[in-house]
Design a protein around this motif. Structure first.
Motif, mmCIF file in Angstrom:
data_model
loop_
_atom_site.group_PDB
_atom_site.id
_atom_site.type_symbol
_atom_site.label_atom_id
_atom_site.label_comp_id
_atom_site.label_asym_id
_atom_site.label_seq_id
_atom_site.Cartn_x
_atom_site.Cartn_y
_atom_site.Cartn_z
ATOM 1 N N ASP A 157 0.814 -1.222 0.000
ATOM 2 C CA ASP A 157 0.000 0.000 0.000
ATOM 3 C C ASP A 157 0.849 1.275 0.000
ATOM 4 N N ILE A 158 1.964 1.232 0.697
ATOM 5 C CA ILE A 158 2.717 2.484 0.912
ATOM 6 C C ILE A 158 3.894 2.644 -0.049
ATOM 7 N N SER A 159 4.689 1.616 -0.236
ATOM 8 C CA SER A 159 5.970 1.871 -0.893
ATOM 9 C C SER A 159 6.308 0.923 -2.032
ATOM 10 N N GLU A 160 5.321 0.206 -2.571
ATOM 11 C CA GLU A 160 5.643 -0.647 -3.724
ATOM 12 C C GLU A 160 6.210 0.203 -4.857
ATOM 13 N N ASN A 161 5.766 1.446 -4.936
ATOM 14 C CA ASN A 161 6.232 2.326 -6.008
ATOM 15 C C ASN A 161 7.156 3.422 -5.486
ATOM 16 N N ALA A 162 7.913 3.065 -4.460
ATOM 17 C CA ALA A 162 8.835 4.036 -3.869
ATOM 18 C C ALA A 162 10.164 4.043 -4.608
ATOM 19 N N ARG A 163 10.838 5.178 -4.547
ATOM 20 C CA ARG A 163 12.201 5.254 -5.055
ATOM 21 C C ARG A 163 13.179 4.900 -3.938
ATOM 22 N N ALA A 164 12.879 5.374 -2.726
ATOM 23 C CA ALA A 164 13.795 5.130 -1.611
ATOM 24 C C ALA A 164 13.068 5.337 -0.301
ATOM 25 N N ASN A 165 13.505 4.582 0.702
ATOM 26 C CA ASN A 165 13.007 4.777 2.055
ATOM 27 C C ASN A 165 13.952 5.778 2.719
ATOM 28 N N LEU A 166 13.426 6.923 3.145
ATOM 29 C CA LEU A 166 14.314 7.989 3.610
ATOM 30 C C LEU A 166 14.654 7.908 5.092
ATOM 31 N N GLU A 167 13.660 7.608 5.904
ATOM 32 C CA GLU A 167 13.936 7.634 7.348
ATOM 33 C C GLU A 167 12.952 6.765 8.111
ATOM 34 N N TYR A 168 13.475 6.035 9.100
ATOM 35 C CA TYR A 168 12.659 5.403 10.140
ATOM 36 C C TYR A 168 12.674 6.354 11.331
ATOM 37 N N ARG A 169 11.557 6.398 12.079
ATOM 38 C CA ARG A 169 11.510 7.333 13.195
ATOM 39 C C ARG A 169 10.671 6.724 14.316
ATOM 40 N N ASP A 170 11.134 6.889 15.519
ATOM 41 C CA ASP A 170 10.371 6.488 16.707
ATOM 42 C C ASP A 170 9.809 5.067 16.561
ATOM 43 N N LYS A 213 9.480 7.921 6.585
ATOM 44 C CA LYS A 213 9.322 8.841 5.460
ATOM 45 C C LYS A 213 9.864 8.142 4.232
ATOM 46 N N VAL A 214 9.084 8.208 3.172
ATOM 47 C CA VAL A 214 9.453 7.445 1.993
ATOM 48 C C VAL A 214 9.241 8.305 0.750
ATOM 49 N N GLN A 215 10.211 8.208 -0.153
ATOM 50 C CA GLN A 215 10.145 8.974 -1.395
ATOM 51 C C GLN A 215 9.440 8.122 -2.448
ATOM 52 N N ILE A 216 8.354 8.665 -3.009
ATOM 53 C CA ILE A 216 7.483 7.855 -3.868
ATOM 54 C C ILE A 216 7.331 8.511 -5.238
ATOM 55 N N TRP A 217 7.329 7.684 -6.269
ATOM 56 C CA TRP A 217 7.122 8.171 -7.633
ATOM 57 C C TRP A 217 5.673 8.623 -7.822
ATOM 58 N N LYS A 218 5.474 9.566 -8.715
ATOM 59 C CA LYS A 218 4.131 9.836 -9.211
ATOM 60 C C LYS A 218 3.870 8.891 -10.383
ATOM 61 N N LEU A 224 9.213 -12.053 3.137
ATOM 62 C CA LEU A 224 8.630 -11.029 4.013
ATOM 63 C C LEU A 224 7.395 -10.388 3.388
ATOM 64 N N ASP A 225 7.033 -10.796 2.182
ATOM 65 C CA ASP A 225 5.921 -10.182 1.440
ATOM 66 C C ASP A 225 6.268 -8.777 0.970
ATOM 67 N N ASN A 226 7.537 -8.453 0.935
ATOM 68 C CA ASN A 226 7.926 -7.142 0.427
ATOM 69 C C ASN A 226 7.897 -7.214 -1.092
ATOM 70 N N THR A 227 6.981 -6.472 -1.689
ATOM 71 C CA THR A 227 6.724 -6.600 -3.121
ATOM 72 C C THR A 227 7.364 -5.486 -3.944
ATOM 73 N N SER A 228 8.186 -4.667 -3.311
ATOM 74 C CA SER A 228 8.806 -3.579 -4.068
ATOM 75 C C SER A 228 9.643 -4.191 -5.201
ATOM 76 N N GLN A 229 9.354 -3.757 -6.410
ATOM 77 C CA GLN A 229 9.941 -4.405 -7.585
ATOM 78 C C GLN A 229 11.422 -4.102 -7.775
ATOM 79 N N VAL A 230 11.910 -3.051 -7.160
ATOM 80 C CA VAL A 230 13.327 -2.700 -7.348
ATOM 81 C C VAL A 230 14.272 -3.725 -6.728
ATOM 82 N N HIS A 231 13.723 -4.663 -5.954
ATOM 83 C CA HIS A 231 14.581 -5.671 -5.323
ATOM 84 C C HIS A 231 14.594 -6.991 -6.080
ATOM 85 N N SER A 232 13.662 -7.177 -7.008
ATOM 86 C CA SER A 232 13.536 -8.536 -7.539
ATOM 87 C C SER A 232 13.078 -8.622 -8.998
ATOM 88 N N ASN A 233 12.978 -7.516 -9.680
ATOM 89 C CA ASN A 233 12.507 -7.536 -11.068
ATOM 90 C C ASN A 233 13.599 -6.971 -11.978
#
Lengths: 352, 352, 352
Positions: B79-92, B146-151, B225-234
């Protein structure tokens, strides 16, 4: 302050008589069980088929010998061989209580010999006795090994010594009693018809037909075992000084071909065994690298009765592993593994 | 009709205040537990030795923090980052109930900020709060990122906004009570003798000695882990437009080096921790690719009492990961990971 | 004496009417379950979320169809296809009892046709019927397949024959009864809102957005399934005679792309299915090698009521897998997999 943490001991850290109670311990999960039982292509139903294992009187699937050996051995790596150059010899490795999923294995090692190299001032040999126990304090494996270990400081003094007598750790293979009412024959189709005690002839060598190519998956298996020796998984370290390392590249942890050779031999000599009794001596006679295809062969060297068990016999064998090296247009066979192995094998008269 | 199914959201799909109840959910099997606990070379017996975990009052082996983080985070990826360019920060990021084998984790995420890039019309940053709960509705992890996401469509309108106040999700680390009758000292040999609260000095940096080379196994862990972000496996997707992707190749999912750095640090700072309390902030400061060898170091930045627990203290640290890049004949160190990490650590006075 | 052990049968070894009760059998561990369910990126909560599976009336997580197929198929490999050149066709593959962690699957195969090639004297086709049962003798899968098999001895006589009528093995998909009191709607957020029976339109083709690159991990998965066909894992064998093998390299076992295509399609057509009913026919239409990225698409070919179940419908589909081959600067699409697949799918009217 910057503190470079060290892990593992070096030759000068060992003294005859030292006892290491190894850290962490290991509970056998179904994940570990599955990964190791399967990569080796083991075919003994005692490790694969719960219905069969229970019919034979075991509580559950039992870890194949290659997994038991790998768990116990690897728990000793941080203290004994994280800084080793090579594992020289396994000796008198004996199996005891079966290892089930859910068991927790803890391991201890006594130093029984320390010998600096007479030629190479940067290394020497340590001789150890290692014992693995489950959560009920039953011994699951006892073994000795000799390992070649680097010195951290070439100038450090090493106390050469060896223990006059190495006490034998009581460790006898657990095999459930033979019980006719269990109807073993009903399940005889689950194993090969030609791997009973009666089928083996002293002097025969069985060449196992399957081979298996080693991939980089060796690194995850090595970590899964808690084997922390850096020569198997730290490419940067090797790249700093390739000449120092065998083959100038990451070497595959010996437990991988050890387990693989046991597995490759299984359909021809091991699927009607109820357990491995003892490995008298064993050595990695050649290195294994990613891309090598591992093969195995078994020579039948002896047969005898199993004390107190008319349904079983002991088959003595030599298990050899090999690979092929391309030399010009030809492929040259290279031995990589040698193991004197005794198994407790079912007699056809009682089971089929 | 040919319908090109889309998965995941793009920048223009997010609105402040949106709540995503993520799909599927995840039951922790022994296969997942084993794969993740082991690839990181974690050495805390609470995650490896059932006898020890039960002695400390836990029901079973507990998932190490890197696994808890990876499960909860990954459930939010589609839902959040399948189409992300980069994960910028984890917080708290705060830990709550322990995660056991057999637990089912379900996750939800609230959008707390959306900000299009002022320079790049094709992307922007989304700020989220994610919470993971077990089958008893207990919070196991709460985090912001915080995550950087493509339009998807550069012309689409994006509603920039940020929530004035981000409510704190109640999430407190569960630690069983101290109970003298448990005889903790009997098991003290299973952890290192120099990793108790008393052993850490503010200002010290501990360089962890082990390294681990990353293989293509990262892809199977990411899928696990069910991480479907394509930049890791496509690979095909990257090959179509390498310039668009960091490094022009498949990048290793950040949860892999995250878990690996936690594990590499474990024998030096984590094996006498009873839990990680909070990650104040964290970032992937450099990319990781197949073939890189990952190392880690821990700086001790603070120590304080653990409220209400005389047997424990809080150790504040910065965990840094790094790798080396070959530049000509030299190797240059490159930071890849930064994490402000607080742990609940046993006091020697009470346990050893 | 040196004995070269053979494993597997050759064309001349098969006779119509032969029954093979396959050796070993396989207990499904959480390690196997996790590895296979996850590499395919399956998203059906029945295989991932215990809370959901139990709410639907199952005892536990159920193995996804790709895992059931792989377990049963692979148990038949040693006897039937260890010496195969290619698997030509799957036919009438039907699912029965659910497969849970802890189940033990045993498999048998009847030979229903043997046909030597009219053009190639070194091979021919064997047609088989294979049935997998659990420890309670319930059928979990029944299938037919046709496989092209090498002769060991080109001169050996082959008895061409085919069984006039192939009896149907009773095998019906088990689906727990619909029970309103179970409050299915409470969990509807765990699946996609657009994959109910009502959402599919005959004639539509859904192109699934995700792809997955195949790594050398295929070898460990193949071994994990007990699939012993050497063309997937014995590099040395291929190197001796590359011209003999498809692509001149190790080929990925068909069960890998089979499972992967099912998984890639899952979020778009499978996450609201309660089971796969039947695969009418299926083929591997192109080979898969390490480095290929696999994609999938589903064509909706039919919809009908599910007999006796107002809450379900049957969706008939064609699942196709494909990869891309680089030809100069362009990428050419190549079909690798074709499967006529019928699923039992929930109706929104009853579940959401």
């Amino acid at each position: 302050m910057i503190i470079r943490k060290k892990r593992g001991n070096f030759l000068e850290d060992f003294r005859v008589g030292q006892l290491f109670r190894h850290k962490v311990g290991k509970t056998v999960t179904e994940g570990l069980f599955n990964a190791f039982t399967e990569f080796g292509m083991t075919t003994n139903p005692l490790s694969k088929n719960l219905r069969y294992a229970q019919r034979y009187g075991f509580k559950g699937l039992i870890a194949p010998p290659g997994l038991v050996m790998n768990i116990v051995f690897s728990q000793s790596v941080e203290d004994i061989s994280e800084n080793a150059r090579a594992n020289l010899e396994y000796r008198d490795m004996r199996f005891g209580a079966p290892v089930y999923v859910g068991d927790t294995i803890e391991v201890e090692t006594t130093i029984v010999g320390v010998q600096p190299s007479s030629k190479e001032p940067d290394r020497g040999v340590v001789h150890v006795q290692t014992t693995g126990r489950n959560q009920n304090s039953e011994v699951v494996l006892a073994l000795q090994r000799k390992v070649q270990i680097w010195k951290d400081n070439q100038e450090a003094k090493v106390e050469a010594a060896s223990q006059a007598e190495i006490p034998t750790i009581p460790c006898d293979l657990y095999i459930p009693a033979y019980d006719k009412s269990r109807q073993y024959r009903e399940l005889a189709h689950l194993t090969n018809p030609d791997t009973y005690f009666e089928d083996f002839t002293i002097g025969d060598t069985l060449e196992h037909s399957r081979g298996r190519t080693v991939t980089t998956a060796h690194m995850q298996w090595t970590a899964m075992l808690d084997n922390t020796s850096q020569v198997h998984s730290n490419q940067y370290m090797v790249d700093q000084n390739p000449g120092k390392y065998i083959g100038g590249q990451l070497i595959v942890y010996g437990g991988i071909p050890f387990n693989l050779c046991l597995g490759l031999s299984c359909p021809d000599v091991g699927d009607n065994a109820v357990g491995d009794v003892c490995y008298i001596t064993g050595r990695h006679t050649g290195p294994v690298f990613v891309g090598d295809t591992v093969f195995a062969a078994t020579e039948i060297t002896g047969k005898r009765d199993y004390p107190g068990r008319a349904d079983l016999g002991i088959v003595a064998t030599i298990l050899r592993g090999h690979k092929f090296l391309k030399k010009g247009d030809a492929w040259e066979k290279m031995e990589i593994f040698y193991l004197e192995r005794e198994m407790a094998v079912k007699r056809r008269s009682h089971y089929a």
